[in-house]
Write a protein that holds these residues in place. Structure first.
Motif, PDB file in Angstrom:
ATOM      1  N   ARG A 348       0.824  -1.216   0.000  1.00 19.76           N
ATOM      2  CA  ARG A 348       0.000   0.000   0.000  1.00 19.76           C
ATOM      3  C   ARG A 348       0.860   1.268   0.000  1.00 19.76           C
ATOM      4  O   ARG A 348       1.772   1.419   0.803  1.00 19.76           O
ATOM      5  CB  ARG A 348      -0.893   0.003   1.239  1.00 19.76           C
ATOM      6  CG  ARG A 348      -1.755   1.245   1.426  1.00 19.76           C
ATOM      7  CD  ARG A 348      -2.502   1.114   2.738  1.00 19.76           C
ATOM      8  NE  ARG A 348      -3.469   2.168   2.986  1.00 19.76           N
ATOM      9  CZ  ARG A 348      -3.428   2.987   4.035  1.00 19.76           C
ATOM     10  NH1 ARG A 348      -2.447   2.894   4.925  1.00 19.76           N
ATOM     11  NH2 ARG A 348      -4.363   3.880   4.204  1.00 19.76           N
ATOM     12  N   ALA A 349       0.517   2.190  -0.916  1.00 24.81           N
ATOM     13  CA  ALA A 349       1.192   3.485  -0.979  1.00 24.81           C
ATOM     14  C   ALA A 349       0.190   4.631  -1.125  1.00 24.81           C
ATOM     15  O   ALA A 349       0.582   5.766  -1.359  1.00 24.81           O
ATOM     16  CB  ALA A 349       2.178   3.507  -2.148  1.00 24.81           C
ATOM     17  N   ASP A 350      -1.098   4.348  -0.971  1.00 28.22           N
ATOM     18  CA  ASP A 350      -2.174   5.320  -1.212  1.00 28.22           C
ATOM     19  C   ASP A 350      -2.056   6.544  -0.299  1.00 28.22           C
ATOM     20  O   ASP A 350      -1.865   6.414   0.911  1.00 28.22           O
ATOM     21  CB  ASP A 350      -3.536   4.668  -0.977  1.00 28.22           C
ATOM     22  CG  ASP A 350      -3.767   3.470  -1.879  1.00 28.22           C
ATOM     23  OD1 ASP A 350      -3.030   2.489  -1.728  1.00 28.22           O
ATOM     24  OD2 ASP A 350      -4.670   3.530  -2.725  1.00 28.22           O
ATOM     25  N   ARG A 351      -2.220   7.725  -0.890  1.00 28.19           N
ATOM     26  CA  ARG A 351      -2.280   8.985  -0.136  1.00 28.19           C
ATOM     27  C   ARG A 351      -2.937  10.064  -1.000  1.00 28.19           C
ATOM     28  O   ARG A 351      -2.423  11.154  -1.190  1.00 28.19           O
ATOM     29  CB  ARG A 351      -0.895   9.405   0.350  1.00 28.19           C
ATOM     30  CG  ARG A 351       0.177   9.541  -0.733  1.00 28.19           C
ATOM     31  CD  ARG A 351       1.563   9.745  -0.124  1.00 28.19           C
ATOM     32  NE  ARG A 351       2.552  10.083  -1.147  1.00 28.19           N
ATOM     33  CZ  ARG A 351       2.950  11.321  -1.425  1.00 28.19           C
ATOM     34  NH1 ARG A 351       2.451  12.347  -0.765  1.00 28.19           N
ATOM     35  NH2 ARG A 351       3.848  11.547  -2.360  1.00 28.19           N
ATOM     36  N   TYR A 352      -4.121   9.739  -1.487  1.00 23.77           N
ATOM     37  CA  TYR A 352      -4.810  10.615  -2.439  1.00 23.77           C
ATOM     38  C   TYR A 352      -5.002  12.032  -1.915  1.00 23.77           C
ATOM     39  O   TYR A 352      -4.754  13.005  -2.629  1.00 23.77           O
ATOM     40  CB  TYR A 352      -6.159  10.016  -2.832  1.00 23.77           C
ATOM     41  CG  TYR A 352      -7.013  10.981  -3.635  1.00 23.77           C
ATOM     42  CD1 TYR A 352      -6.797  11.142  -5.005  1.00 23.77           C
ATOM     43  CD2 TYR A 352      -7.985  11.769  -3.024  1.00 23.77           C
ATOM     44  CE1 TYR A 352      -7.545  12.044  -5.733  1.00 23.77           C
ATOM     45  CE2 TYR A 352      -8.738  12.674  -3.753  1.00 23.77           C
ATOM     46  CZ  TYR A 352      -8.516  12.807  -5.103  1.00 23.77           C
ATOM     47  OH  TYR A 352      -9.249  13.714  -5.824  1.00 23.77           O
TER      48      TYR A 352
END
Length: 380
Positions: A348-352
């Protein structure tokens, strides 16, 4: 003001391929690529709702012809419990049931009882909460409490009946939601929270009346910035009331002092009501602001989401998820499920929300943005 455009889209898109290779982790210590642990699991139990709030399920899209998931596609309560067990093995401490409107799921208290019997890696019962629009809460509060529910969060966007009926767009009276909140307290569900989505030009005049109504009641009111979730709510930045401005309005009428976070990864910035001496008075309670648009908190986000049909999503603004239902129904062992959850989270790398400001200007136009899953499908 630009014309509101609501694209007609199907939010149910192809699943992402599951990661290959074994996850490397010890019990309860899985982290993602940014070092964020897994602590909070949000489970959507239905994609249906009896409200048509325009910031979530606008009537123009979710009309009588809208195709909801067939019952066979939904995870069974036993499948949900089995997957929740896999998440608990990796450090989840809090489970929130969402929707759609979760109280539309028949016999939901049976699921609550199953989840309440689970244990975290340190042997404790998980905090078990539910988010609801409150329309069915008066008749369900006691049975949910008896089944093991810890507390409820009720969505309520104003006290003015005309405003509330207009925002839910099904002419539902605010009095029945307030009755549901009263029933939750009477049933012994402590720590009740009320969430108000604030849209500039729609319900911002309800901010102070809401604060005054819930001050000193033991109920925490939280104001949520109007977010660009999904692709059908016609979101525009000029309809966002920044939390900083909202707090300034409140402080002009009510004395507030800022409080620290109550738990790691908490999304709300907390403000307590002050007494005559200017100190926080717990008897008066507090408010919170959730500022996903103007003050992103991606850096501490520790939440995973499990959709109605068993897909794991890593962000509220995600476009695709990972199909865990296929594993469950394909004969995967408990170890296989735990390994899949860990592998997905470790990638996981999500940071919208942190990146929103750097996106091209046209990203403010819903029809120009990448497809994202609707909140009614993934859960809030």
């Amino acid at each position: 003001m630009p014309e509101r455009v609501i694209p007609l889209v199907d939010a149910r898109v192809a699943a992402l391929p599951l990661p290959t290779g074994a996850a490397v982790t010890e019990a309860g210590r899985v982290t993602d690529t940014l070092g964020r642990p897994l602590r909070d699991l949000r489970i959507s139990v239905t994609d249906r709702c009896n409200f048509r709030c325009n910031y979530c399920m606008p009537k123009e899209v979710f009309d009588k012809e809208h195709a909801y998931l067939p019952h066979s596609a939904l995870l069974t309560f036993e499948e949900i419990t089995r997957l929740a067990t896999a998440f608990l093995a990796h450090g989840v401490r809090k489970i929130r049931l969402t929707g759609g409107e979760p109280l539309l799921r028949k016999n939901l208290e049976e699921l609550v009882a199953q989840l309440a019997a689970l244990r975290t890696v340190d042997g404790r019962a998980p905090e078990l909460t539910l988010t609801t629009n409150g329309s069915l809460l008066a008749r369900k509060a006691q049975v949910l409490k008896d089944a093991g529910l810890s507390r409820v969060t009720v969505s309520l966007d104003g006290l003015d009946d005309a405003v509330f009926r207009r925002m839910n767009d099904v002419d539902f009276p605010v009095a029945e939601v307030l009755a549901g909140i009263d029933a939750a307290q009477a049933a012994g569900l402590t720590g009740t929270k009320v969430n108000m989505v604030v849209k500039r030009g729609t319900n911002e005049h309800e901010i102070l009346p809401m604060a005054q109504h819930f001050r000193g009641t033991g109920i925490t009111l939280r104001f949520i910035e109007y977010m660009d979730v999904g692709a059908t709510n016609g979101w525009r930045m000029d309809e966002v009331l920044p939390s900083r401005e909202l707090i300034a309005r409140l402080r002009a009428a009510l004395p507030l002092v800022q409080l620290g976070a109550s738990a790691p990864g908490e999304t709300a910035e907390r403000w307590g009501y002050a007494n005559a001496a200017g100190h926080y008075d717990p008897a008066l309670g507090e408010v919170g602001v959730i500022s996903s648009v103007t003050q992103a908190f991606c850096g501490s986000c520790n939440r995973a989401r499990l959709s109605t049909e068993g897909r794991m999503y890593l962000c509220l603004f995600a476009g695709q998820g990972y199909d865990l239902r296929a594993l469950v129904r394909g004969g995967a062992s408990d170890e296989d499920l735990q390994g899949a959850v860990a592998s997905i989270w470790q990638g996981r790398a999500d940071r919208y929300s942190e990146l929103r400001a750097s996106l091209p200007a046209e990203a403010g136009d819903a029809s120009a943005r990448p497809r994202r899953i609707e909140m009614s499908y993934i859960g809030g």
